[in-house]
Design a protein around this motif. Structure first.
Motif, PDB file in Angstrom:
ATOM      1  N   ILE A   5       0.875  -1.221   0.058  1.00 55.94           N
ATOM      2  CA  ILE A   5       0.132   0.096   0.111  1.00 55.94           C
ATOM      3  C   ILE A   5       0.939   1.244   0.098  1.00 55.94           C
ATOM      4  CG2 ILE A   5      -1.742   1.296   1.455  1.00 55.94           C
ATOM      5  CD1 ILE A   5      -2.922  -1.219   2.200  1.00 55.94           C
ATOM      6  N   ILE A   6       0.844   2.009  -0.824  1.00 55.26           N
ATOM      7  CA  ILE A   6       1.510   3.248  -0.904  1.00 55.26           C
ATOM      8  C   ILE A   6       0.424   4.745  -1.081  1.00 55.26           C
ATOM      9  CG2 ILE A   6       2.835   4.615  -2.465  1.00 55.26           C
ATOM     10  CD1 ILE A   6       3.442   1.819  -4.139  1.00 55.26           C
ATOM     11  N   PHE A   7       0.751   5.351   0.003  1.00 58.74           N
ATOM     12  CA  PHE A   7       0.117   6.542   0.226  1.00 58.74           C
ATOM     13  C   PHE A   7       0.748   7.832  -0.015  1.00 58.74           C
ATOM     14  CE2 PHE A   7      -2.308   4.119   3.499  1.00 58.74           C
ATOM     15  CZ  PHE A   7      -3.517   4.091   2.975  1.00 58.74           C
ATOM     16  N   THR A   8       0.448   8.708  -0.698  1.00 57.64           N
ATOM     17  CA  THR A   8       1.038   9.949  -1.003  1.00 57.64           C
ATOM     18  C   THR A   8       0.279  11.342  -0.511  1.00 57.64           C
ATOM     19  OG1 THR A   8       0.302  10.120  -3.390  1.00 57.64           O
ATOM     20  CG2 THR A   8       2.356   9.107  -3.042  1.00 57.64           C
ATOM     21  N   ARG A   9       0.611  11.824   0.453  1.00 54.49           N
ATOM     22  CA  ARG A   9       0.074  13.135   0.706  1.00 54.49           C
ATOM     23  C   ARG A   9       0.292  14.186  -0.405  1.00 54.49           C
ATOM     24  NH1 ARG A   9       2.037  14.425   6.085  1.00 54.49           N
ATOM     25  NH2 ARG A   9       3.392  15.955   5.299  1.00 54.49           N
ATOM     26  N   ILE A  10      -0.809  14.705  -0.862  1.00 54.40           N
ATOM     27  CA  ILE A  10      -1.044  15.714  -1.768  1.00 54.40           C
ATOM     28  C   ILE A  10      -0.832  17.242  -1.054  1.00 54.40           C
ATOM     29  CG2 ILE A  10      -2.284  16.574  -3.755  1.00 54.40           C
ATOM     30  CD1 ILE A  10      -0.983  13.754  -4.017  1.00 54.40           C
ATOM     31  N   THR A  11      -1.753  17.516  -0.285  1.00 54.96           N
ATOM     32  CA  THR A  11      -1.969  18.566   0.491  1.00 54.96           C
ATOM     33  C   THR A  11      -2.565  18.541   1.757  1.00 54.96           C
ATOM     34  OG1 THR A  11      -2.669  19.551  -1.724  1.00 54.96           O
ATOM     35  CG2 THR A  11      -3.257  20.733   0.111  1.00 54.96           C
ATOM     36  N   HIS A  32      -2.038  -7.427  12.367  1.00 55.23           N
ATOM     37  CA  HIS A  32      -1.899  -7.520  11.101  1.00 55.23           C
ATOM     38  C   HIS A  32      -0.379  -7.716  10.642  1.00 55.23           C
ATOM     39  CE1 HIS A  32      -6.029  -6.497  10.151  1.00 55.23           C
ATOM     40  NE2 HIS A  32      -5.938  -5.840  11.250  1.00 55.23           N
ATOM     41  N   PRO A  33      -0.183  -8.564   9.604  1.00 55.36           N
ATOM     42  CA  PRO A  33       1.138  -8.577   8.960  1.00 55.36           C
ATOM     43  C   PRO A  33       1.662  -7.609   7.948  1.00 55.36           C
ATOM     44  CG  PRO A  33      -0.195 -10.045   7.614  1.00 55.36           C
ATOM     45  CD  PRO A  33      -1.130  -9.131   8.764  1.00 55.36           C
ATOM     46  N   ILE A  34       1.978  -6.528   8.851  1.00 53.81           N
ATOM     47  CA  ILE A  34       2.075  -5.230   8.030  1.00 53.81           C
ATOM     48  C   ILE A  34       3.686  -4.701   8.302  1.00 53.81           C
ATOM     49  CG2 ILE A  34       1.059  -3.721   9.806  1.00 53.81           C
ATOM     50  CD1 ILE A  34       0.416  -1.713   7.704  1.00 53.81           C
ATOM     51  N   GLU A  35       4.545  -4.262   7.283  1.00 53.79           N
ATOM     52  CA  GLU A  35       5.692  -3.672   7.890  1.00 53.79           C
ATOM     53  C   GLU A  35       5.826  -2.545   6.751  1.00 53.79           C
ATOM     54  OE1 GLU A  35      10.479  -5.060   6.458  1.00 53.79           O
ATOM     55  OE2 GLU A  35       8.719  -6.393   5.804  1.00 53.79           O
ATOM     56  N   VAL A  36       6.019  -1.277   7.732  1.00 54.72           N
ATOM     57  CA  VAL A  36       6.328  -0.386   7.104  1.00 54.72           C
ATOM     58  C   VAL A  36       7.713   0.004   6.530  1.00 54.72           C
ATOM     59  CG1 VAL A  36       5.912   2.360   7.455  1.00 54.72           C
ATOM     60  CG2 VAL A  36       4.358   0.519   8.676  1.00 54.72           C
ATOM     61  N   VAL A  56       5.061   3.724   2.425  1.00 56.93           N
ATOM     62  CA  VAL A  56       4.894   2.528   1.670  1.00 56.93           C
ATOM     63  C   VAL A  56       4.983   1.404   2.738  1.00 56.93           C
ATOM     64  CG1 VAL A  56       6.059   0.829   0.288  1.00 56.93           C
ATOM     65  CG2 VAL A  56       6.502   3.469  -0.225  1.00 56.93           C
ATOM     66  N   ALA A  57       3.830   0.564   2.732  1.00 56.41           N
ATOM     67  CA  ALA A  57       3.749  -0.484   3.656  1.00 56.41           C
ATOM     68  C   ALA A  57       3.618  -1.701   2.839  1.00 56.41           C
ATOM     69  CB  ALA A  57       2.465  -0.322   4.706  1.00 56.41           C
ATOM     70  N   LYS A  58       4.185  -2.980   3.412  1.00 53.12           N
ATOM     71  CA  LYS A  58       4.198  -4.127   2.793  1.00 53.12           C
ATOM     72  C   LYS A  58       3.403  -5.228   3.401  1.00 53.12           C
ATOM     73  CE  LYS A  58       7.499  -7.839   1.552  1.00 53.12           C
ATOM     74  NZ  LYS A  58       8.939  -8.411   1.674  1.00 53.12           N
ATOM     75  N   PHE A  59       2.551  -5.957   2.855  1.00 58.79           N
ATOM     76  CA  PHE A  59       1.762  -7.159   3.448  1.00 58.79           C
ATOM     77  C   PHE A  59       2.223  -8.421   2.540  1.00 58.79           C
ATOM     78  CE2 PHE A  59      -0.299  -3.092   3.875  1.00 58.79           C
ATOM     79  CZ  PHE A  59      -1.148  -3.254   5.225  1.00 58.79           C
ATOM     80  N   PRO A  60       1.824  -9.576   3.052  1.00 55.44           N
ATOM     81  CA  PRO A  60       2.273 -10.861   2.486  1.00 55.44           C
ATOM     82  C   PRO A  60       1.438 -10.955   1.338  1.00 55.44           C
ATOM     83  CG  PRO A  60       1.258 -11.081   4.627  1.00 55.44           C
ATOM     84  CD  PRO A  60       1.389  -9.607   4.520  1.00 55.44           C
ATOM     85  N   ILE A  86      -5.207  15.745   1.609  1.00 54.09           N
ATOM     86  CA  ILE A  86      -5.641  15.078   0.722  1.00 54.09           C
ATOM     87  C   ILE A  86      -4.689  13.969   0.185  1.00 54.09           C
ATOM     88  CG2 ILE A  86      -6.028  15.205  -2.041  1.00 54.09           C
ATOM     89  CD1 ILE A  86      -7.291  18.006  -1.358  1.00 54.09           C
ATOM     90  N   TYR A  87      -5.140  12.742  -0.068  1.00 61.65           N
ATOM     91  CA  TYR A  87      -4.245  11.699  -0.057  1.00 61.65           C
ATOM     92  C   TYR A  87      -4.514  10.828  -1.601  1.00 61.65           C
ATOM     93  CZ  TYR A  87      -1.573  11.565   4.398  1.00 61.65           C
ATOM     94  OH  TYR A  87      -0.899  11.617   5.560  1.00 61.65           O
ATOM     95  N   ASN A  88      -3.574  10.462  -2.036  1.00 64.77           N
ATOM     96  CA  ASN A  88      -3.800   9.225  -2.903  1.00 64.77           C
ATOM     97  C   ASN A  88      -3.109   7.975  -2.336  1.00 64.77           C
ATOM     98  OD1 ASN A  88      -4.804  10.626  -5.102  1.00 64.77           O
ATOM     99  ND2 ASN A  88      -2.837  10.939  -6.143  1.00 64.77           N
ATOM    100  N   GLY A  89      -4.008   6.838  -2.491  1.00 61.95           N
ATOM    101  CA  GLY A  89      -3.535   5.504  -1.924  1.00 61.95           C
ATOM    102  C   GLY A  89      -3.683   4.314  -3.143  1.00 61.95           C
ATOM    103  N   VAL A  90      -2.906   3.667  -3.022  1.00 60.43           N
ATOM    104  CA  VAL A  90      -2.849   2.388  -4.093  1.00 60.43           C
ATOM    105  C   VAL A  90      -2.245   1.240  -3.420  1.00 60.43           C
ATOM    106  CG1 VAL A  90      -1.545   1.577  -6.273  1.00 60.43           C
ATOM    107  CG2 VAL A  90      -1.995   3.962  -5.903  1.00 60.43           C
ATOM    108  N   LEU A  91      -2.974   0.170  -3.917  1.00 62.30           N
ATOM    109  CA  LEU A  91      -2.585  -1.051  -3.502  1.00 62.30           C
ATOM    110  C   LEU A  91      -2.032  -1.745  -4.694  1.00 62.30           C
ATOM    111  CD1 LEU A  91      -2.864  -3.727  -1.737  1.00 62.30           C
ATOM    112  CD2 LEU A  91      -4.944  -4.013  -2.092  1.00 62.30           C
ATOM    113  N   VAL A  92      -0.858  -2.341  -4.791  1.00 63.93           N
ATOM    114  CA  VAL A  92      -0.230  -3.026  -5.798  1.00 63.93           C
ATOM    115  C   VAL A  92       0.436  -4.159  -5.510  1.00 63.93           C
ATOM    116  CG1 VAL A  92       1.609  -1.669  -5.248  1.00 63.93           C
ATOM    117  CG2 VAL A  92       1.460  -2.579  -7.565  1.00 63.93           C
TER     118      VAL A  92
END
Length: 96
Positions: A5-11, A32-36, A56-60, A86-92
């Motif tokens: 999961i990638i978050f970018t803070r816009i404003t 939760h299996p999360i690694e920042v 940027v956070a990593k999940f299994p 205001i953020y953008n968030g993406v799961l990849v």
């Protein structure tokens, strides 16, 4: 496969709301299996509009990421994030 999961803070809109979000975020990660991988580290925009920060956070896997993101604890905390900036968030999905 790992997922990110990638978050970018816009404003930033309300710094106090962001600070409230930051005070709550750690609790949402418990169980939760999360690694920042990058919590607002130095960054350089190579293309596109300027941003204020990146996380940027990593999940299994994708399902683990969704379980955390859509879970009630994170969504309650995220209300403060959304009120604060205001953020953008993406799961990849990544590769092994």
């Amino acid at each position: 496969m790992p997922a990110y999961i990638i978050f970018t803070r816009i404003t930033t809109i309300d710094q106090k709301e962001l600070e409230k979000y930051w005070s709550l975020i750690g609790e949402t990660m418990k169980g939760h299996p999360i690694e920042v991988l990058s919590p607002y580290g130095d960054f350089e925009v190579l293309e596109g509009d300027q941003i204020q920060g990146v996380v940027v956070a990593k999940f299994p896997d994708m399902e683990s990421a969704r379980k955390w993101y859509f879970g009630k604890p994170y969504q309650e905390a995220a209300a403060h994030r959304k009120a604060g900036a205001i953020y953008n968030g993406v799961l990849v999905e990544g590769i092994v």
